[in-house]
Scaffold this motif. Structure first.
Motif, short mmCIF file in Angstrom:
data_model
loop_
_atom_site.label_atom_id
_atom_site.label_comp_id
_atom_site.label_asym_id
_atom_site.label_seq_id
_atom_site.Cartn_x
_atom_site.Cartn_y
_atom_site.Cartn_z
N ASP A 1 -13.52 0.30 -1.01
CA ASP A 1 -12.44 0.61 -2.40
C ASP A 1 -12.09 2.12 -2.22
O ASP A 1 -11.07 2.67 -2.37
CB ASP A 1 -13.23 1.03 -3.58
CG ASP A 1 -13.25 -0.93 -4.13
OD1 ASP A 1 -12.53 -1.76 -3.85
OD2 ASP A 1 -13.72 -1.31 -4.89
N THR B 1 -10.11 2.85 1.43
CA THR B 1 -8.23 2.60 0.47
C THR B 1 -8.06 3.62 0.37
O THR B 1 -6.50 3.97 0.25
CB THR B 1 -8.18 1.46 -0.23
OG1 THR B 1 -9.09 0.48 0.96
CG2 THR B 1 -6.95 0.80 -0.16
N HIS C 1 0.50 -4.58 6.59
CA HIS C 1 -0.54 -4.68 5.91
C HIS C 1 -0.43 -3.10 5.02
O HIS C 1 -1.64 -3.35 4.24
CB HIS C 1 -1.85 -4.49 6.45
CG HIS C 1 -2.93 -4.91 6.01
ND1 HIS C 1 -4.75 -4.19 5.92
CD2 HIS C 1 -3.62 -5.32 4.52
CE1 HIS C 1 -4.99 -3.75 5.55
NE2 HIS C 1 -4.79 -5.09 5.15
N GLN D 1 1.18 -3.69 2.01
CA GLN D 1 0.38 -5.18 1.25
C GLN D 1 -0.07 -4.06 0.53
O GLN D 1 -0.45 -4.19 -0.70
CB GLN D 1 0.07 -5.81 1.60
CG GLN D 1 0.82 -7.17 2.56
CD GLN D 1 0.97 -7.66 3.36
OE1 GLN D 1 -0.21 -7.89 3.58
NE2 GLN D 1 1.20 -8.87 3.83
N VAL D 2 -1.95 -2.56 1.09
CA VAL D 2 -1.94 -2.41 0.45
C VAL D 2 -1.94 -1.62 -0.78
O VAL D 2 -2.01 -1.02 -1.59
CB VAL D 2 -3.03 -1.97 1.15
CG1 VAL D 2 -4.21 -0.91 0.81
CG2 VAL D 2 -3.87 -3.15 2.07
N ARG E 1 1.00 -1.41 -1.89
CA ARG E 1 1.87 -1.66 -2.77
C ARG E 1 0.76 -2.07 -4.60
O ARG E 1 0.60 -1.67 -5.09
CB ARG E 1 2.67 -3.03 -2.59
CG ARG E 1 3.76 -3.68 -4.23
CD ARG E 1 4.62 -5.09 -3.99
NE ARG E 1 5.40 -4.36 -3.16
CZ ARG E 1 6.70 -4.22 -3.45
NH1 ARG E 1 6.52 -3.81 -4.97
NH2 ARG E 1 7.56 -3.70 -2.90
N LYS E 2 -0.22 -2.36 -3.72
CA LYS E 2 -1.61 -2.95 -4.59
C LYS E 2 -1.86 -2.63 -5.33
O LYS E 2 -2.52 -2.18 -6.69
CB LYS E 2 -2.14 -3.74 -4.01
CG LYS E 2 -3.73 -4.60 -4.31
CD LYS E 2 -4.83 -5.86 -4.12
CE LYS E 2 -5.95 -5.77 -4.82
NZ LYS E 2 -6.56 -6.42 -4.24
N VAL E 3 -2.10 -0.92 -4.52
CA VAL E 3 -2.34 -0.16 -5.64
C VAL E 3 -1.67 0.98 -6.02
O VAL E 3 -2.14 1.52 -7.56
CB VAL E 3 -3.15 1.38 -4.00
CG1 VAL E 3 -3.74 2.31 -4.93
CG2 VAL E 3 -4.34 0.70 -3.30
N GLY F 1 1.54 -0.11 -7.08
CA GLY F 1 2.58 -0.63 -7.52
C GLY F 1 4.11 -1.02 -7.20
O GLY F 1 4.80 -1.08 -7.54
N SER G 1 6.28 -0.44 -3.19
CA SER G 1 6.06 -0.44 -1.56
C SER G 1 6.60 0.70 -1.60
O SER G 1 7.13 2.53 -2.53
CB SER G 1 7.85 -0.70 -1.20
OG SER G 1 8.73 -0.85 -1.86
#
Length: 520
Positions: A462, A465, A497, A500-501, A503-505, A507, A509
């Motif tokens: 965590d 990242t 990758h 993806q990470v 966007r996940k963090v 919201g 791209s």
């Protein structure tokens, strides 16, 4: 559209004026003349789009007028009038190239005249568009390569004014802001309309070009060699230009201008001044309309910045030290003196960047030492965007105050975990894992995992990242680096990758983030 009427018979002038009067035609009778010599002087002064001229006139006839206007590249299109027996002269005039119509006086009526005027207007617009394109290329070469001779020999004479319009952007802690692709339009006036500045009594536009996606440079020349004291008239013109851009973009635009009193060879220096002013936009705030010649920029006195730096009463490192020691009184004193030095005697932009970097770095270290998430106080996606140096100053002061309050309520990380955090801050761009960090500390990976959970309430991954994505956002905010480069610089092997990470963090791209999605 400006029209000049030329005929030695007053009755003919009044007759033509009467035919052109009326709503919806769009023609303005700028002046009349009774001979070619007077008409040529008026053409040079007023730059009419269309000239309606008789062929046979005293002093200078119509053919000589048309030739002289073409030689001087005045840009006017002619509609000629003559008696029927002068058709051979009319044919010669048409052959000169800047004649769009021919009218026989005794056959001329409103319909024939307006039809000839429409053709002349179309010819003028086509030629004006070509001239604008040519001027744009010449101006770019003049500013970039110093090739000013071709422009200096043309129709414009000094003094000149150079204006740079810039879309207002939030301050970012980087000397190289990334401009969006939308930016300012390539031209501030519609293709099918007259140039808006054409009727200004003091200034005429030489041309304009897009310097960067959000910066538009316009160059003007004063009409009739009017004295430079008419600068206030240019400010009014600049205000109108700024207002049009605000309306077309539906966003705030700042405009900086500079004057050149000699020749085209001095224009690159004027561009240098307005570019410097634009770089210092944070000192002016949004919607600025300022003469760069009057601003306290180091470019006006190259030795002033060196002298200012040598006499600095305080260094940004002192503010960082006060933050780390949680010394509020010392920080306030140093911080205030820093900003006083930043704004006088000159606007010291490098010192501003140094100060922002020192303060935010020290604050982030203090957060990390308490296991708290790092925040960028000037991130316009998380906080209200900052455009003005006063707002910037208060944002940093408030942020440091919040950090001191939070830090006093949370225990300092244990020595082992603090070393782990610092190791990760130094090596996050490498292909590291929890085993690598634990080995560097001489402890087991399972014990380091427990330290992260107990003291920071998060996992090793965590926190790693978080470090990587925060650094990626800073790069995207301040540089125009390729995504593969950004990905590699923050420790990800695969761009997919990384995306993806990210966007996940966040919201978003990485491309959406760079393009400004989420900015208030």
């Amino acid at each position: 559209m400006k029209v000049l009427l030329v005929d030695d018979e007053r009755l003919v002038l009044e007759r033509v004026r009467g035919m052109l009067d009326g709503p919806g035609h769009g023609y303005e009778i700028a002046a009349t003349a009774t001979n070619g010599r007077s008409a040529l002087r008026l053409c040079e002064e007023l730059r009419p789009s269309i000239v309606i001229a008789d062929i046979r006139m005293p002093v200078m006839d119509g053919l000589a007028l048309i030739r002289a206007a073409a030689e001087r590249e005045l840009g006017s299109v002619f509609v000629i009038m003559s008696a029927f027996e002068d058709f051979d002269c009319a044919r010669q005039a048409i052959g000169l190239g800047n004649v769009a119509g021919y009218l026989v006086k005794h056959e001329m009526d409103r319909s024939r005249l307006l039809d000839a005027m429409r053709k002349a207007a179309d010819a003028w617009r086509t030629e004006e568009k070509r001239r604008r394109t040519e001027r744009t290329g010449l101006l770019k070469r003049a500013f970039v390569d110093g090739e000013t001779a071709a422009l200096a020999e043309g129709e414009f004479r000094p003094p000149y004014a150079v204006a740079l319009a810039q879309e207002d952007m939030p301050f970012v802690p980087s000397a190289s802001p990334v401009w969006g692709e939308a930016g300012l339009p390539a031209s501030v006036w519609p293709e099918d309309a007259d140039e808006p500045d054409a009727d200004d009594p003091h200034w005429t536009k030489v041309g304009e070009f897009v310097l960067r996606p959000a910066q538009l440079v316009s160059v003007y020349a004063q009409k009739n060699n009017r004295p430079v004291s008419s600068r206030e008239s240019f400010r009014r013109l600049a205000f109108d230009l700024q207002s049009r851009l605000n309306g077309r973009l539906n966003r705030s635009v700042s405009l900086f201008y500079s004057f050149v009193e000699r020749d085209f060879a001095s224009l690159p220096g004027a561009l240098q001044r307005v570019e410097a002013a634009a770089r210092h936009a944070v000192f002016c705030g949004r919607g600025a309309l300022l003469c760069a010649d009057d601003l306290p920029l180091a470019i006006a006195d190259p030795t002033s910045r060196l002298a200012s730096r040598a006499l600095r009463p305080v260094h940004p490192g002192l503010a960082a030290e006060a933050i780390r020691q949680l010394d509020a009184e010392r920080f306030e004193s140093v911080f205030n003196r820093l900003f006083e030095t930043i704004v006088r005697p000159i606007w010291d932009l490098p010192l501003l960047y140094e100060t922002v970097h020192a303060v935010t770095s020290a604050g982030s270290e203090l957060l990390a030492a308490r296991g708290m998430a790092a925040l960028e106080p000037l991130d316009p996606r998380r906080f209200e965007p900052v455009y003005d140096i006063g707002e910037l100053r208060e944002r940093l002061r408030s942020w440091i105050g919040d950090i001191r309050s939070s830090a006093s309520d949370r225990p300092h990380l244990s020595g082992k975990l603090l070393k782990a955090v610092r190791y990760m801050q130094d090596h996050f761009h490498e292909d590291i894992n929890i085993e690598d960090v634990a080995y560097s500390l001489g402890i087991s990976a399972s014990y380091l995992h427990q330290l992260f959970k107990r003291e920071m309430n998060r996992t090793f991954l965590d926190y790693l990242t978080e470090l990587r994505i925060e650094r990626a956002k800073r790069i995207l905010d301040s540089e125009d680096a390729k995504m593969t480069d950004v990905c590699a610089r923050v420790g990800y092997r695969s761009p997919q990758h990384f995306s993806q990470v990210f966007r996940k963090v966040t919201g978003l791209s990485p491309h959406q983030y760079r393009d400004g999605a989420g900015v208030r």
